[in-house]
Motif scaffolding. Structure first.
Motif, PDB file in Angstrom:
ATOM      1  N   THR A 257      14.080  91.292  38.512  1.00 22.68           N
ATOM      2  CA  THR A 257      14.293  90.415  37.355  1.00 22.68           C
ATOM      3  C   THR A 257      15.389  89.368  37.557  1.00 22.68           C
ATOM      4  O   THR A 257      15.702  88.613  36.639  1.00 22.68           O
ATOM      5  N   GLU A 258      15.947  89.299  38.736  1.00 19.63           N
ATOM      6  CA  GLU A 258      17.038  88.348  38.969  1.00 19.63           C
ATOM      7  C   GLU A 258      16.586  86.904  38.723  1.00 19.63           C
ATOM      8  O   GLU A 258      17.326  86.092  38.166  1.00 19.63           O
ATOM      9  N   GLY A 259      15.365  86.586  39.129  1.00 23.35           N
ATOM     10  CA  GLY A 259      14.844  85.240  38.925  1.00 23.35           C
ATOM     11  C   GLY A 259      14.750  84.886  37.449  1.00 23.35           C
ATOM     12  O   GLY A 259      15.074  83.759  37.050  1.00 23.35           O
ATOM     13  N   HIS A 260      14.311  85.826  36.623  1.00 22.90           N
ATOM     14  CA  HIS A 260      14.208  85.613  35.181  1.00 22.90           C
ATOM     15  C   HIS A 260      15.588  85.362  34.576  1.00 22.90           C
ATOM     16  O   HIS A 260      15.747  84.483  33.708  1.00 22.90           O
ATOM     17  N   ILE A 261      16.569  86.119  35.041  1.00 20.68           N
ATOM     18  CA  ILE A 261      17.928  85.971  34.517  1.00 20.68           C
ATOM     19  C   ILE A 261      18.501  84.607  34.888  1.00 20.68           C
ATOM     20  O   ILE A 261      19.087  83.910  34.041  1.00 20.68           O
TER      21      ILE A 261
END
Length: 356
Positions: A257-261
């Motif tokens: 989920t790093e990309g979403h954050i």
């Protein structure tokens, strides 16, 4: 009349339906959820967990998911306990100080006070302002068992300066005062979590929630990161199977989920720059927020109930501030929503200005 939380509560429903509207038609600016929604990876993992595990008892120790969180946070699994959202984390940590004394940096989230009262903890409100910092309350803080801090702060959206925070942590450690730090909104801003300081400050307990950044308030998922002895104590009075399979699926998705954050942080930076300019252009006073909500004050109002009712009649739910110490209704809290929704808000606030 006014609910304790944001969101489309029963109290708000009665208010808007009295004016001939349906609550489902309202734009909700009272709840601080990520308008970019829930990432696909999270939805897929939650769906998979529900389909394959809802008929099974989860592992009571949540070994796999705890390992994942520990890896994401860069700590040992013995420093982590999973919780049924941020609310359970707050109630668990405050139980450690039952019948003791807690200080809350105010204005702040009302659940801290509620949790303290549930555990018969004496509460000292430490009201911060431009003219008063925590250092002005040293004699009071020195006699506390725990100091409660929301970082970034709810409802102001502000962040305590890092140098100031380090100074506070050092001073509390020297004076044997524990610090409970709630980082429920930290994902919205590109700053380091204070989890990295646990090895230096054994008096620090960090609470995190995944509700806001992933827009899943119905899936209760949070966790606590602290010294392993504190985690051991918390586990001794945590109810069995407090985390459901959908939430466990969310935890499993965390590494992806790093990309979403990052996408959320970039979106917020750009959207807030535009929205702040629009609102300040209308003469409103705004808090120096770093996250996805802000305080808005009309300098021509003391009590902001007329503005809340005006917006409700226009189809917008704002968050009142009657239950926040030192605010007591003298402003409203609003979420940063999508551009279309924010434009709608701005247009109605322009009408508010024109009609008064």
């Amino acid at each position: 009349m006014w609910p304790n939380h944001g969101g489309k509560s029963g109290a708000i429903r009665k208010l808007v339906e009295k004016n001939g509207r349906k609550l489902e038609e309202m734009l909700d600016f009272s709840a601080n959820l990520n308008p970019l929604g829930t990432p696909v990876e999270v939805i897929e993992q939650m769906k998979k967990a529900i389909e394959n595990e809802s008929m099974l008892y989860p592992d009571p120790d949540y070994e796999v998911e705890t390992e994942i969180v520990a890896h994401v946070e860069g700590v040992n699994k013995n420093n982590v306990i999973l919780t049924n959202g941020g609310a359970e984390a707050i109630f668990l940590v405050t139980k450690l100080f039952q019948s003791g004394k807690a200080g809350i940096l105010q204005p702040s989230f009302s659940e801290y006070e509620r949790a303290c009262k549930a555990h018969h903890i004496e509460i000292a409100s430490i009201v911060l302002s431009e003219n008063r910092t925590w250092k002005d309350y040293k004699s009071l803080i020195k006699n506390l068992h725990v100091l409660i801090i929301c970082q970034p702060n709810n409802p102001t959206g502000t962040i305590m300066d890092e140098t100031e925070m380090l100074s506070l942590l050092k001073w509390t450690k020297q004076n044997h005062v524990m610090v409970m730090m709630d980082e429920a909104f930290i994902h919205f801003v590109d700053i380091n979590s204070h989890v990295r300081l646990l090895s230096e400050f054994s008096n620090l307990i960090v609470i995190k929630s995944l509700t806001k950044i992933f827009a899943v308030p119905g899936v209760r998922a949070g966790y606590i990161v602290a010294d392993k002895e504190i985690i051991r104590q918390l586990k001794s009075f945590t109810i069995p199977w407090n985390v459901n399979c959908a939430a466990l699926g969310l935890f499993r998705a965390l590494p992806k989920t790093e990309g979403h954050i990052k996408k959320t942080q970039l979106w917020l930076k750009n959207e807030w720059a535009w929205l702040r300019s629009e609102l300040e252009g209308l003469g409103f006073i705004l808090s120096h927020t770093a996250v996805n909500f802000y305080l808005l004050k009309d300098p021509f109002l003391e009590d902001h109930e007329p503005l809340i009712l005006f917006l409700a009649q226009k189809g917008i739910v704002a968050r009142h501030t009657y239950h926040f110490h030192s605010l007591e209704g003298r402003c409203v809290r609003l979420a940063v929503r999508t551009r279309l929704e924010n434009e709608c808000l701005v247009q109605h606030l322009k009408k508010w200005r024109q009609e008064r």
